[in-house]
Every structure is written in structure tokens, then in C-alpha cells.
Write a protein that holds these residues in place. Structure first.
Motif, PDB file in Angstrom:
ATOM      1  N   LEU A 163       1.623   3.110  -3.685  1.00 18.34           N
ATOM      2  CA  LEU A 163       0.786   3.475  -4.832  1.00 18.34           C
ATOM      3  C   LEU A 163      -0.485   4.108  -4.270  1.00 18.34           C
ATOM      4  O   LEU A 163      -0.915   3.774  -3.165  1.00 18.34           O
ATOM      5  CB  LEU A 163       0.411   2.228  -5.646  1.00 18.34           C
ATOM      6  N   ARG A 203      -4.370  -8.498 -11.582  1.00 19.77           N
ATOM      7  CA  ARG A 203      -5.700  -8.680 -12.160  1.00 19.77           C
ATOM      8  C   ARG A 203      -6.267 -10.071 -11.937  1.00 19.77           C
ATOM      9  O   ARG A 203      -5.547 -11.056 -12.047  1.00 19.77           O
ATOM     10  CB  ARG A 203      -5.632  -8.499 -13.668  1.00 19.77           C
ATOM     11  N   MET A 237     -10.503  -0.203 -13.496  1.00 22.53           N
ATOM     12  CA  MET A 237     -10.252  -1.301 -12.569  1.00 22.53           C
ATOM     13  C   MET A 237     -10.347  -0.800 -11.125  1.00 22.53           C
ATOM     14  O   MET A 237     -10.168   0.380 -10.864  1.00 22.53           O
ATOM     15  CB  MET A 237      -8.859  -1.893 -12.810  1.00 22.53           C
ATOM     16  N   VAL A 294      -8.691  -5.823  -9.489  1.00 26.34           N
ATOM     17  CA  VAL A 294      -7.301  -6.142  -9.181  1.00 26.34           C
ATOM     18  C   VAL A 294      -7.302  -6.543  -7.702  1.00 26.34           C
ATOM     19  O   VAL A 294      -7.795  -5.789  -6.868  1.00 26.34           O
ATOM     20  CB  VAL A 294      -6.399  -4.904  -9.383  1.00 26.34           C
ATOM     21  N   GLY A 324      -0.166  -8.578  -5.682  1.00 26.97           N
ATOM     22  CA  GLY A 324      -1.472  -8.787  -6.303  1.00 26.97           C
ATOM     23  C   GLY A 324      -1.466  -8.444  -7.768  1.00 26.97           C
ATOM     24  O   GLY A 324      -0.427  -8.131  -8.342  1.00 26.97           O
ATOM     25  N   ALA A 333      -3.732   3.863  -4.761  1.00 26.67           N
ATOM     26  CA  ALA A 333      -4.875   3.029  -4.359  1.00 26.67           C
ATOM     27  C   ALA A 333      -4.579   2.320  -3.041  1.00 26.67           C
ATOM     28  O   ALA A 333      -5.418   2.271  -2.138  1.00 26.67           O
ATOM     29  CB  ALA A 333      -5.205   2.019  -5.450  1.00 26.67           C
ATOM     30  N   ASP A 334      -3.375   1.797  -2.918  1.00 30.50           N
ATOM     31  CA  ASP A 334      -2.995   1.082  -1.699  1.00 30.50           C
ATOM     32  C   ASP A 334      -2.991   2.023  -0.502  1.00 30.50           C
ATOM     33  O   ASP A 334      -3.406   1.667   0.602  1.00 30.50           O
ATOM     34  CB  ASP A 334      -1.617   0.428  -1.874  1.00 30.50           C
ATOM     35  N   GLU A 336       3.525  -1.434  -2.758  1.00 35.73           N
ATOM     36  CA  GLU A 336       2.167  -1.948  -2.974  1.00 35.73           C
ATOM     37  C   GLU A 336       2.010  -3.274  -2.270  1.00 35.73           C
ATOM     38  O   GLU A 336       3.000  -3.902  -1.879  1.00 35.73           O
ATOM     39  CB  GLU A 336       1.901  -2.137  -4.476  1.00 35.73           C
ATOM     40  N   LEU A 337       0.767  -3.695  -2.145  1.00 36.37           N
ATOM     41  CA  LEU A 337       0.501  -5.053  -1.698  1.00 36.37           C
ATOM     42  C   LEU A 337       0.712  -5.977  -2.886  1.00 36.37           C
ATOM     43  O   LEU A 337       0.449  -5.582  -4.026  1.00 36.37           O
ATOM     44  CB  LEU A 337      -0.950  -5.178  -1.208  1.00 36.37           C
ATOM     45  N   LEU A 341      -9.191  -1.823  -7.007  1.00 37.69           N
ATOM     46  CA  LEU A 341      -8.356  -2.650  -6.128  1.00 37.69           C
ATOM     47  C   LEU A 341      -9.213  -3.173  -4.976  1.00 37.69           C
ATOM     48  O   LEU A 341      -9.891  -2.407  -4.300  1.00 37.69           O
ATOM     49  CB  LEU A 341      -7.195  -1.815  -5.575  1.00 37.69           C
TER      50      LEU A 341
HETATM   51  O1  C5P Z   1       0.405  -5.923 -11.161  1.00 36.64           O
HETATM   52  P1  C5P Z   1      -0.491  -5.594 -12.327  1.00 36.64           P
HETATM   53  O2  C5P Z   1       0.216  -4.807 -13.420  1.00 36.64           O
HETATM   54  O3  C5P Z   1      -1.297  -6.772 -12.847  1.00 36.64           O
HETATM   55  O4  C5P Z   1      -1.581  -4.612 -11.717  1.00 36.64           O
HETATM   56  C1  C5P Z   1      -2.583  -4.053 -12.494  1.00 36.64           C
HETATM   57  C2  C5P Z   1      -2.803  -2.625 -12.041  1.00 36.64           C
HETATM   58  O5  C5P Z   1      -3.166  -2.589 -10.671  1.00 36.64           O
HETATM   59  C3  C5P Z   1      -1.585  -1.728 -12.193  1.00 36.64           C
HETATM   60  O6  C5P Z   1      -2.038  -0.469 -12.672  1.00 36.64           O
HETATM   61  C4  C5P Z   1      -1.065  -1.582 -10.779  1.00 36.64           C
HETATM   62  O7  C5P Z   1      -0.434  -0.349 -10.605  1.00 36.64           O
HETATM   63  C5  C5P Z   1      -2.342  -1.686  -9.955  1.00 36.64           C
HETATM   64  N1  C5P Z   1      -2.107  -2.212  -8.613  1.00 36.64           N
HETATM   65  C6  C5P Z   1      -2.264  -1.384  -7.499  1.00 36.64           C
HETATM   66  N2  C5P Z   1      -2.036  -1.885  -6.244  1.00 36.64           N
HETATM   67  C7  C5P Z   1      -1.675  -3.179  -6.074  1.00 36.64           C
HETATM   68  C8  C5P Z   1      -1.511  -4.038  -7.188  1.00 36.64           C
HETATM   69  C9  C5P Z   1      -1.751  -3.523  -8.448  1.00 36.64           C
HETATM   70  O8  C5P Z   1      -2.595  -0.203  -7.650  1.00 36.64           O
HETATM   71  N3  C5P Z   1      -1.461  -3.622  -4.826  1.00 36.64           N
END
Ligand code: C5P
Length: 154
Positions: free
Chosen positions: A137, A58, A99, A26, A56, A139-140, A53-54, A101
Motif C-alpha cells: 500500500l 485505527r 488519517m 492508524v 494494523g 503509505a507503507d 501492508e503491515l 499511518l
Molecule cells: O485496516 P483498516 O481498514 O482499519 O485501516 C484503516 C485504513 O488504513 C485503510 O484505509 C487502510 O488501507 C490503511 N492502512 C494502511 N497501512 C496499514 C494499515 C492500514 O495504509 N499498514
């Protein structure tokens, strides 16, 4: 003799498929202008609503990471960006999705529109000292050190 070979072959295909899915990327876009980072607030799914979140999403099959980040910014922000360098290390997403990030610094191309929240609740330009206070989020959030360094470098 054919059947055992076929079995081995299938096993190899399965292994490759699981490796591939473990590496699903991602991409996140770190867009900085005037010393501020662009963040967007999710309104779906319910568990993520209100979190930041940033921009972005997949990487699609056959797409490079740079192409994916450009497409996502077009879809989510209605603007054109160019991908620059990678930031920090990949962060595995929680929830067993397999997945990760991966964040790329981006810049808006000359003359491109100002970003709009086409798919999100809100957009916000965030300064270095405000970064830690936002409900990101997970990961961010793990990339905040790299994002702070990006802000202070330029
Ligand atoms: O936006 P989308 O649903 O395609 O993102 C796929 C996954 O990546 C989601 O679980 C989303 O929470 C995560 N994500 C993230 N940080 C981001 C963009 C997406 O954790 N900046």
C-alpha cells in the motif's frame, strides 16, 4: 448575550473536532523475527486486494497506540505482541481520510502463537532485499527505508 457566546463555543468545538479528525492515527506493526519482517496481503476492499501492508488499523477512542497495535495483532494475526519504539515519521493516508499511518516496532511475547492470516489473504516473512519488490500500500511503501533500517539493525 448568550447566543453569541454559544456560537463561539460551537465554533471552538467544531475546530477541535476537525483537529482531532486530522490526527486520527492508524497504527502499523513492524514485527521482525530472524531478520525477516512480517507483511500481510489484503483481500479487501477491491482496490487494495493483492497489496501488502503491515498488520494494523485505527486507534479506537480511549485507546493508546500501543494498546491498539496489540489489539490489531490479536485480531488479525491471533498472536500476542508487545509494542516497542516508533519507526520513522507519520505518513498521511491518501484519499482525504485525514488519517495518518504511524508504525511501531513490536515483538512477539514469549510463548505466543505463530501469526496466522485470520483476516488477510496471506502472510509472508520478508527479507531486507525483498522489501522493495512487494506491491505495498502507498503509505507503507513510504516507510520502507525505516523498515530496512530496522531489519539491518537487529
Ligand atoms: O485496516 P483498516 O481498514 O482499519 O485501516 C484503516 C485504513 O488504513 C485503510 O484505509 C487502510 O488501507 C490503511 N492502512 C494502511 N497501512 C496499514 C494499515 C492500514 O495504509 N499498514
Amino acid at each position: 448575550w448568550l447566543l453569541p457566546r454559544l456560537d463561539g463555543y460551537l465554533e471552538a468545538v467544531r475546530e477541535l473536532a476537525s483537529k482531532w479528525s486530522m490526527r486520527q492515527i492508524v497504527v502499523g506493526a513492524a514485527l521482525v523475527e530472524d531478520g525477516m519482517l512480517l507483511a500481510q496481503q489484503r483481500h479487501y476492499p477491491a482496490v487494495h486486494a493483492g497489496r501488502w501492508e503491515l498488520p494494523g488499523g485505527r486507534v479506537e477512542p480511549g485507546e493508546s497506540e500501543s494498546e491498539a497495535v496489540v489489539r490489531e495483532c490479536r485480531e488479525e494475526l491471533g498472536t500476542e505482541v508487545r509494542a516497542l519504539e516508533r519507526l520513522g515519521t507519520d505518513v498521511p493516508l491518501l484519499g482525504g481520510s485525514g488519517m495518518s499511518l504511524r508504525v511501531l516496532a513490536v515483538c512477539r511475547v514469549a510463548g505466543a502463537r505463530l501469526p496466522l492470516p485470520l483476516e488477510h489473504r496471506a502472510l509472508r516473512w520478508v527479507g531486507g532485499s525483498e522489501l522493495a519488490g512487494l506491491p505495498w500500500l502507498e503509505a507503507d511503501r513510504l516507510l520502507l527505508d525505516s523498515l530496512r533500517a530496522l531489519l539491518s539493525s537487529g
